[in-house]
Design a protein around this motif. Structure first.
Motif, short mmCIF file in Angstrom:
data_model
loop_
_atom_site.label_atom_id
_atom_site.label_comp_id
_atom_site.label_asym_id
_atom_site.label_seq_id
_atom_site.Cartn_x
_atom_site.Cartn_y
_atom_site.Cartn_z
N ILE A 34 40.55 46.78 38.80
CA ILE A 34 40.28 46.02 40.02
C ILE A 34 39.61 44.70 39.65
O ILE A 34 38.57 44.67 38.98
N THR A 35 40.22 43.61 40.08
CA THR A 35 39.63 42.28 39.88
C THR A 35 38.84 41.89 41.12
O THR A 35 39.41 41.82 42.23
N VAL A 36 37.53 41.66 40.94
CA VAL A 36 36.64 41.37 42.06
C VAL A 36 36.15 39.93 41.99
O VAL A 36 35.58 39.51 40.96
N ASN A 37 36.36 39.17 43.07
CA ASN A 37 35.78 37.84 43.21
C ASN A 37 34.48 37.98 44.01
O ASN A 37 34.48 38.57 45.09
N VAL A 38 33.39 37.46 43.49
CA VAL A 38 32.09 37.61 44.13
C VAL A 38 31.64 36.27 44.69
O VAL A 38 31.52 35.28 43.94
N PHE A 39 31.39 36.24 46.02
CA PHE A 39 30.97 35.01 46.69
C PHE A 39 29.67 35.26 47.47
O PHE A 39 29.49 36.31 48.08
N ASN A 40 28.81 34.25 47.44
CA ASN A 40 27.50 34.33 48.11
C ASN A 40 27.56 33.60 49.44
O ASN A 40 27.79 32.38 49.49
N ALA A 41 27.35 34.34 50.53
CA ALA A 41 27.37 33.72 51.87
C ALA A 41 25.96 33.58 52.44
O ALA A 41 25.79 33.37 53.63
N THR A 42 24.93 33.69 51.59
CA THR A 42 23.55 33.57 52.04
C THR A 42 22.95 32.26 51.53
O THR A 42 23.57 31.52 50.75
N LEU B 77 22.65 34.96 43.75
CA LEU B 77 23.08 36.33 44.09
C LEU B 77 24.49 36.63 43.60
O LEU B 77 24.77 37.77 43.18
N ALA B 78 25.37 35.67 43.65
CA ALA B 78 26.76 35.91 43.26
C ALA B 78 26.84 36.26 41.77
O ALA B 78 27.49 37.24 41.39
N LYS B 79 26.17 35.48 40.93
CA LYS B 79 26.23 35.75 39.49
C LYS B 79 25.53 37.07 39.15
O LYS B 79 26.02 37.86 38.33
N GLN B 80 24.37 37.29 39.78
CA GLN B 80 23.63 38.53 39.51
C GLN B 80 24.46 39.75 39.89
O GLN B 80 24.52 40.74 39.15
N THR B 81 25.12 39.70 41.05
CA THR B 81 25.94 40.82 41.51
C THR B 81 27.17 40.99 40.63
O THR B 81 27.57 42.11 40.30
N ALA B 82 27.79 39.89 40.24
CA ALA B 82 28.98 39.96 39.39
C ALA B 82 28.64 40.57 38.04
O ALA B 82 29.41 41.39 37.50
N ASP B 83 27.49 40.21 37.47
CA ASP B 83 27.09 40.77 36.18
C ASP B 83 26.90 42.28 36.27
O ASP B 83 27.28 43.03 35.35
N GLU B 84 26.31 42.72 37.38
CA GLU B 84 26.08 44.17 37.54
C GLU B 84 27.40 44.92 37.73
O GLU B 84 27.60 46.01 37.17
N LEU B 85 28.31 44.35 38.50
CA LEU B 85 29.63 44.98 38.68
C LEU B 85 30.39 45.05 37.35
O LEU B 85 31.10 46.03 37.08
N LYS B 86 30.22 44.02 36.52
CA LYS B 86 30.88 44.03 35.21
C LYS B 86 30.34 45.18 34.35
O LYS B 86 31.09 45.84 33.62
N LYS B 87 29.03 45.42 34.42
CA LYS B 87 28.43 46.52 33.68
C LYS B 87 28.98 47.87 34.15
O LYS B 87 29.03 48.83 33.37
N ARG B 88 29.37 47.93 35.39
CA ARG B 88 29.88 49.19 35.96
C ARG B 88 31.39 49.34 35.75
O ARG B 88 31.99 50.27 36.27
N GLY B 89 31.98 48.43 35.02
CA GLY B 89 33.39 48.59 34.63
C GLY B 89 34.38 47.78 35.41
O GLY B 89 35.59 47.83 35.11
N PHE B 90 33.97 47.00 36.41
CA PHE B 90 34.90 46.19 37.20
C PHE B 90 35.26 44.90 36.46
O PHE B 90 34.48 44.35 35.68
N HIS B 91 36.48 44.43 36.73
CA HIS B 91 36.92 43.15 36.16
C HIS B 91 36.53 42.05 37.13
O HIS B 91 36.85 42.11 38.32
#
Length: 208
Positions: A90-98, A103-117
């Motif tokens: 699964i390729t996930v694009n992470v966008f910050n609407a706040t 937040l976008a980079k922090q969330t993307a890094d954590e998702l990458k650790k959990r195995g997401f592309h």
């Protein structure tokens, strides 16, 4: 005796009682009937003591539900089970609407650790900036609602899933104003395992 009633010859007529064939037939029929009743009663007693009644009772039930003559159990239609993709597929694009930065980079890094592309990372477009309520919004093609987005939703509890008209298989995670952090890793792993657990296939429908 002489005269008109004189008996001649050396044989004399024997006086026999008429045969009663009707009585003999009646007695024979009665005997057969009595023997039949006795035989039927004996068979019933044998069934009672050898468990024949249990077999008859079992034949009239199916799955603890009584069945009626001329009816059949209705099979439950089983839908095709669609295999879920793994996080690495699964390729996930992470966008910050706040209004909170990073937040976008922090969330993307954590998702990458959990195995997401991870695909694109940045701020949300004007259509979603400061407009996403709750923890977040998960966007993807219609085909991803019960596949990729279902898997991604295990990482962000309470996120809304929505389909759009995009082409391709990548999905978006848009961080909302109620976002604090992703679902804890242990809870997310449990939710993902439950999502991938095989479901029992029903065979017959029981109408009791």
């Amino acid at each position: 005796m002489g005269g008109q009633y004189r008996i001649t010859g050396n044989r004399y007529p024997r006086m026999r009682r008429p045969r009663r064939r009707g009585r003999l037939v009646f007695l024979a029929v009665s005997s057969v009937a009595v023997l039949g009743v006795i035989g039927w009663g004996t068979l019933q007693l044998i069934d009672v003591f050898t468990g024949g009644g249990k077999k008859a009772a079992a034949a009239g039930t199916e799955g603890n539900c009584p069945t009626k003559a001329g009816t059949k159990a209705s099979p439950v239609p089983t839908g095709a089970v669609q295999a879920l993709p793994k996080p690495g597929q699964i390729t996930v694009n992470v966008f910050n609407a706040t209004s909170r930065g990073g937040l976008a980079k922090q969330t993307a890094d954590e998702l990458k650790k959990r195995g997401f592309h991870i695909g694109q990372v940045g701020n949300a477009s004007k259509d979603y900036d400061k407009k996403v309520k709750g923890t977040g919004l998960l966007l993807g093609p219609a085909s991803s609602l019960n596949t990729s987005l279902s898997v991604l939703s295990t990482q962000l509890t309470g996120a809304e899933r929505r389909a759009d008209a995009r082409k391709g298989g990548d999905v978006d995670l848009i961080i909302g104003t109620g976002f604090k952090q992703l679902t804890g890793r242990p809870d997310a792993d449990k939710a993902l395992a439950a999502l991938n657990a095989p479901q029992p296939s029903p065979t017959t429908k029981k109408d009791c």
